[in-house]
Write a protein that holds these residues in place. Sequence first.
Motif, short mmCIF file in Angstrom:
data_model
loop_
_atom_site.label_atom_id
_atom_site.label_comp_id
_atom_site.label_asym_id
_atom_site.label_seq_id
_atom_site.Cartn_x
_atom_site.Cartn_y
_atom_site.Cartn_z
N ALA A 23 0.92 -1.14 -0.08
CA ALA A 23 0.06 0.10 0.17
C ALA A 23 0.75 1.26 0.04
O ALA A 23 1.77 1.23 0.45
CB ALA A 23 -0.75 0.02 1.15
N VAL A 30 -5.33 7.04 7.92
CA VAL A 30 -6.21 6.00 7.68
C VAL A 30 -5.66 4.53 7.86
O VAL A 30 -6.04 3.80 8.64
CB VAL A 30 -6.79 6.03 6.22
CG1 VAL A 30 -7.46 4.78 5.79
CG2 VAL A 30 -7.33 7.45 6.19
N ALA A 64 0.47 15.37 -4.09
CA ALA A 64 -0.45 14.44 -3.48
C ALA A 64 0.08 14.43 -1.73
O ALA A 64 -0.44 14.27 -1.08
CB ALA A 64 -0.12 13.08 -3.90
N ALA A 99 -13.19 21.75 7.63
CA ALA A 99 -14.47 20.76 7.50
C ALA A 99 -13.98 19.50 7.74
O ALA A 99 -14.56 18.47 8.23
CB ALA A 99 -15.08 20.65 5.90
N ILE A 106 -3.51 15.01 13.35
CA ILE A 106 -4.02 14.39 11.92
C ILE A 106 -3.90 15.57 10.87
O ILE A 106 -3.31 15.38 9.96
CB ILE A 106 -5.60 14.13 12.22
CG1 ILE A 106 -5.55 13.23 13.05
CG2 ILE A 106 -6.23 13.70 10.76
CD1 ILE A 106 -5.08 11.88 12.68
N THR A 109 -0.39 15.58 9.46
CA THR A 109 0.29 14.28 8.97
C THR A 109 -0.40 14.09 7.65
O THR A 109 -0.04 13.47 6.45
CB THR A 109 0.48 13.20 9.86
OG1 THR A 109 -0.62 13.06 10.58
CG2 THR A 109 1.45 13.56 10.81
N GLY A 113 -3.46 13.81 -1.18
CA GLY A 113 -3.67 12.60 -1.83
C GLY A 113 -4.26 11.51 -1.04
O GLY A 113 -5.17 10.92 -1.55
N GLY A 114 -4.05 11.51 0.26
CA GLY A 114 -4.38 10.43 0.99
C GLY A 114 -6.01 10.54 1.21
O GLY A 114 -6.83 9.59 1.11
N LEU A 120 -13.59 8.89 0.92
CA LEU A 120 -14.87 8.95 1.89
C LEU A 120 -15.72 10.05 1.18
O LEU A 120 -15.25 11.11 0.71
CB LEU A 120 -14.60 9.16 3.09
CG LEU A 120 -13.51 8.45 4.01
CD1 LEU A 120 -13.22 8.88 5.41
CD2 LEU A 120 -14.27 6.99 4.42
N ALA A 122 -17.09 12.28 2.89
CA ALA A 122 -16.85 13.52 3.54
C ALA A 122 -15.44 13.81 3.47
O ALA A 122 -14.94 14.69 4.19
CB ALA A 122 -17.08 13.29 5.02
N GLU A 166 -1.47 2.02 -8.99
CA GLU A 166 -1.47 3.33 -9.38
C GLU A 166 -1.27 4.27 -8.22
O GLU A 166 -1.71 4.30 -7.01
CB GLU A 166 -2.79 3.68 -10.08
CG GLU A 166 -2.81 3.19 -11.51
CD GLU A 166 -3.87 3.77 -12.19
OE1 GLU A 166 -3.86 4.08 -13.54
OE2 GLU A 166 -4.96 3.78 -11.93
N LEU A 167 -0.61 5.24 -8.81
CA LEU A 167 -0.15 6.26 -7.53
C LEU A 167 -0.82 7.81 -7.86
O LEU A 167 -0.56 8.19 -8.98
CB LEU A 167 1.51 6.51 -7.52
CG LEU A 167 1.92 7.75 -6.59
CD1 LEU A 167 1.98 7.23 -5.21
CD2 LEU A 167 3.43 7.80 -7.02
C1 LIG Z 1 -9.83 11.73 13.96
C2 LIG Z 1 -9.84 11.64 12.62
C3 LIG Z 1 -10.56 12.28 11.80
C4 LIG Z 1 -10.77 12.31 10.38
N1 LIG Z 1 -11.75 12.83 9.94
C5 LIG Z 1 -11.77 12.89 8.59
C6 LIG Z 1 -12.68 13.67 7.85
O1 LIG Z 1 -13.50 14.56 8.32
N2 LIG Z 1 -13.06 13.25 6.46
C7 LIG Z 1 -12.11 12.39 5.87
O2 LIG Z 1 -12.45 12.45 4.48
N3 LIG Z 1 -11.41 11.65 6.42
C8 LIG Z 1 -11.19 11.92 7.89
N4 LIG Z 1 -10.30 11.13 8.43
C9 LIG Z 1 -9.69 9.98 7.74
C10 LIG Z 1 -8.07 10.56 7.25
O3 LIG Z 1 -7.49 11.40 8.40
C11 LIG Z 1 -8.30 11.39 6.01
O4 LIG Z 1 -8.89 10.70 4.80
C12 LIG Z 1 -6.72 11.59 5.34
O5 LIG Z 1 -6.73 12.79 4.83
C13 LIG Z 1 -5.81 10.59 4.84
O6 LIG Z 1 -4.68 11.06 4.46
P1 LIG Z 1 -3.40 10.19 4.70
O7 LIG Z 1 -2.31 11.08 4.02
O8 LIG Z 1 -3.16 10.04 6.41
O9 LIG Z 1 -3.56 8.69 4.08
P2 LIG Z 1 -2.87 7.24 4.39
O10 LIG Z 1 -3.41 6.73 5.63
O11 LIG Z 1 -1.45 7.40 4.27
O12 LIG Z 1 -3.42 6.66 3.26
C14 LIG Z 1 -4.81 6.55 2.92
C15 LIG Z 1 -5.28 5.44 1.60
O13 LIG Z 1 -5.02 6.31 0.53
C16 LIG Z 1 -3.75 5.33 -0.04
N5 LIG Z 1 -2.63 6.67 -0.62
C17 LIG Z 1 -2.26 7.71 -0.05
N6 LIG Z 1 -1.61 8.24 -0.71
C18 LIG Z 1 -1.80 7.74 -1.89
C19 LIG Z 1 -1.20 8.26 -3.30
N7 LIG Z 1 -0.39 9.44 -3.51
N8 LIG Z 1 -1.48 7.47 -4.22
C20 LIG Z 1 -2.36 6.49 -4.27
N9 LIG Z 1 -2.77 5.84 -3.06
C21 LIG Z 1 -2.51 6.77 -1.94
C22 LIG Z 1 -3.22 4.62 0.91
O14 LIG Z 1 -2.64 3.36 0.43
C23 LIG Z 1 -4.42 4.11 1.71
O15 LIG Z 1 -5.24 3.24 0.97
C24 LIG Z 1 -10.17 11.38 9.88
C25 LIG Z 1 -9.19 10.47 10.60
C26 LIG Z 1 -9.09 10.60 11.86
C27 LIG Z 1 -8.13 9.60 12.72
#
Ligand SMILES: Cc1cc2nc3c(=O)[nH]c(=O)nc-3n(C[C@H](O)[C@H](O)[C@H](O)COP(=O)(O)OP(=O)(O)OC[C@H]3O[C@@H](n4cnc5c(N)ncnc54)[C@H](O)[C@@H]3O)c2cc1C
Length: 309
Positions: A23, A30, A64, A99, A106, A109, A113-114, A120, A122, A166-167
């Motif tokens: 992954a 997430v 991203a 939002a 959070i 970090t 892109g994530g 989701l 939202a 895919e990235l």
């Molecule tokens: C307390 C809390 C509150 C949250 N509130 C929200 C909210 O209101 N709305 C919401 O949408 N989410 C929410 N989240 C979920 C999450 O934090 C977000 O969706 C966040 O933006 C994910 O980004 P990340 O960089 O941490 O992703 P990661 O955890 O690193 O990755 C998430 C997924 O995306 C994939 N991925 C990451 N980067 C890439 C890339 N460049 N190309 C291809 N695949 C990729 C990973 O493989 C994984 O499957 C929340 C989480 C927590 C813990």
Amino acid sequence: MDLSTVTDLVPTTDPAEWREGDAWLAGGTVLFSYGSQTLRRLLDVTSAGWPSLTATEDGLEIAATCTVAELYAFEGSAAAVPVRGRWSALDLFRPCCDAFVASFKIWNTSTVGGNVCTSLPAGPMISLTAALDGVAEVWGPGGARRAQPVAELVTGDMRNTLAPGELLRSIRVPDRALRSRTAFRRLSLSNLGRSGVLLIGRVDPPTGEGSTGPDGAGELVLTVTAATRRPVQLRFPPGAHPSAADLTAALDAAAADGADGAAGGESIWHDDVHGHPAWRRDMTYRLAEEIRAELVAPLDGAGTDGGPR
Ligand SMILES: Cc1cc2nc3c(=O)[nH]c(=O)nc-3n(C[C@H](O)[C@H](O)[C@H](O)COP(=O)(O)OP(=O)(O)OC[C@H]3O[C@@H](n4cnc5c(N)ncnc54)[C@H](O)[C@@H]3O)c2cc1C
């Protein structure tokens, strides 16, 4: 968090290195909170060193790996000085980050892109970039490159068009959309709750002959997210000045199309603890009308009933 099956952390952004059980790892908010029983390796994209935000005459490239905190800070940064007066849609950046109801950790970090790749309903980075016609650049194995509007890349609740391996490299937001006049509406069931309905409207500036109506304004675009399983966009051509009835008809049509088509026969209205589908639907119609009135009325000179057609 339980990722006891993971044995390697590999710093790479090369899709050729991806194999089953891998992954992409960005902020990990997430991946580390949902856990997994199947993942073997995490491919760390944060080591890439991509510039988070690059402003040019053509628009804004958001890497991203750009964090939500960096996106929030952009408007007040030195990098935004040359574009601050021109890009009125920067006003949307902070409400969209807000939002994302999450802790300081959070915000600092998690990445744009994530958020898009998690898909989701939202996802506020989806709301922002889809509403501004952001186009995702996607890298695949063997040097493959493809571009797709974010509004089409996200296809449902935690569903998107990304093939395994895919990235997502970046999202390009065009200058035209960044210069638009915008309106933002969001509702959630509780004060600090996840978005149940998030709508963004925009009216583009004149972009050249044939692209504007007699009033000099460009296209009117309304993007519905959070209420729906995937982004839903309504587009009214320059000079259309949609009335309230036009808007209702367009929303009805989008809901019917979504139910028959991309959503695979499901209702387009999202259903989870953050909002009942009927509430999301009703609030979407209500907030869409508020946005229509806000953006169309100034073009008509007065009134909010849609004006001359
Ligand atoms: C307390 C809390 C509150 C949250 N509130 C929200 C909210 O209101 N709305 C919401 O949408 N989410 C929410 N989240 C979920 C999450 O934090 C977000 O969706 C966040 O933006 C994910 O980004 P990340 O960089 O941490 O992703 P990661 O955890 O690193 O990755 C998430 C997924 O995306 C994939 N991925 C990451 N980067 C890439 C890339 N460049 N190309 C291809 N695949 C990729 C990973 O493989 C994984 O499957 C929340 C989480 C927590 C813990």
